[in-house]
Design a protein around this motif. Structure first.
Motif, PDB file in Angstrom:
ATOM      1  N   GLU A  14      -4.983  -1.257   6.029  1.00  0.00           N
ATOM      2  CA  GLU A  14      -4.254  -2.104   4.698  1.00  0.00           C
ATOM      3  C   GLU A  14      -3.421  -1.077   4.128  1.00  0.00           C
ATOM      4  O   GLU A  14      -2.493  -1.546   3.535  1.00  0.00           O
ATOM      5  N   ALA A  15      -3.662   0.344   4.074  1.00  0.00           N
ATOM      6  CA  ALA A  15      -3.216   1.293   3.270  1.00  0.00           C
ATOM      7  C   ALA A  15      -1.892   1.900   4.247  1.00  0.00           C
ATOM      8  O   ALA A  15      -1.149   2.798   3.844  1.00  0.00           O
ATOM      9  N   GLY A  16      -1.811   1.378   5.602  1.00  0.00           N
ATOM     10  CA  GLY A  16      -1.002   1.813   6.346  1.00  0.00           C
ATOM     11  C   GLY A  16      -1.316   2.925   7.044  1.00  0.00           C
ATOM     12  O   GLY A  16      -0.297   3.765   7.700  1.00  0.00           O
ATOM     13  N   LEU A  17      -2.387   3.525   7.159  1.00  0.00           N
ATOM     14  CA  LEU A  17      -2.905   4.755   7.815  1.00  0.00           C
ATOM     15  C   LEU A  17      -3.355   4.369   9.321  1.00  0.00           C
ATOM     16  O   LEU A  17      -4.029   3.438   9.253  1.00  0.00           O
ATOM     17  N   PRO A  18      -2.982   5.182  10.321  1.00  0.00           N
ATOM     18  CA  PRO A  18      -3.553   4.971  11.563  1.00  0.00           C
ATOM     19  C   PRO A  18      -5.224   5.385  11.267  1.00  0.00           C
ATOM     20  O   PRO A  18      -5.487   6.224  11.171  1.00  0.00           O
ATOM     21  N   THR A  19      -6.066   4.194  11.763  1.00  0.00           N
ATOM     22  CA  THR A  19      -7.412   4.354  11.759  1.00  0.00           C
ATOM     23  C   THR A  19      -8.207   3.793  13.230  1.00  0.00           C
ATOM     24  O   THR A  19      -7.711   3.017  13.685  1.00  0.00           O
ATOM     25  N   VAL A  20      -9.155   4.761  13.357  1.00  0.00           N
ATOM     26  CA  VAL A  20     -10.076   4.513  14.460  1.00  0.00           C
ATOM     27  C   VAL A  20     -11.433   4.114  14.062  1.00  0.00           C
ATOM     28  O   VAL A  20     -11.677   4.875  13.022  1.00  0.00           O
TER      29      VAL A  20
END
Length: 176
Positions: A14-20
């Motif tokens: 939601e913060a716009g960070l690419p996350t796995v």
């Protein structure tokens, strides 16, 4: 970003960070995928077993390029022991956060219980337990993963680490 928690993974997205979403002991990345890995806010040390901490550093070493580095932001055992605040209450608007902290008798872990109270919702509680490593223990884990200590600092401004006074920021490097 990588996290095992579905809630934190969602927040990161939601913060716009690419996350796995994955377990740090078995990283879902190819060998030599990264030049650097950072583990901030005492995110290293949550496992009960040092074998799991070793597995984490070993898999990080696997995904690092030759000459790559991992940066660990750790709590210093003596600093926690000397400056531990056993209880605290904080408010954010109408929300109240209660925190209780203690160390295990062997001084190897800091235990933290958090309780969030909201006037319009259920009470949310959870417990955290983080391993407190000595410098020698970090060195042993690093060596087991084929990494070497490239630097140790006490804060993000580059001041020296002082046991009983500062955090322990550790830079580990993979050989070229």
């Amino acid at each position: 970003c990588l996290d095992l928690s579905p809630d934190l993974t969602l927040r990161s997205h939601e913060a716009g960070l690419p996350t796995v979403r994955a377990d740090m002991r078995q990283l879902p990345f190819r060998d030599w995928a990264f030049d650097a890995v950072t583990m901030l806010f005492s995110s290293f040390g949550y496992f009960e077993s040092d074998d799991d901490h070793q597995a984490t550093l070993s898999d990080i070493a696997r995904v690092l390029t030759p000459g790559g580095a991992v940066f660990l932001d750790l709590m210093d055992r003596d600093t926690v022991r000397d400056h531990l605040v056993p209880q605290g209450v904080d408010t954010h608007g109408e929300m109240m956060i209660e925190v209780e902290r203690s160390m295990t008798d062997d001084l190897r872990r800091v235990e933290k219980s958090i309780r969030i109270l909201r006037p319009d919702g259920p009470v949310r509680t959870w417990h955290e337990s983080v391993r407190l490593f000595t410098g020698d223990e970090i060195k042993t884990l690093a060596q087991g993963a084929g990494l070497t200590i490239a630097g140790v600092w006490g804060d993000y401004d580059g001041h020296p680490h002082v046991g009983g006074q500062t955090r322990r920021l550790v830079l580990l490097r993979k050989p070229r």
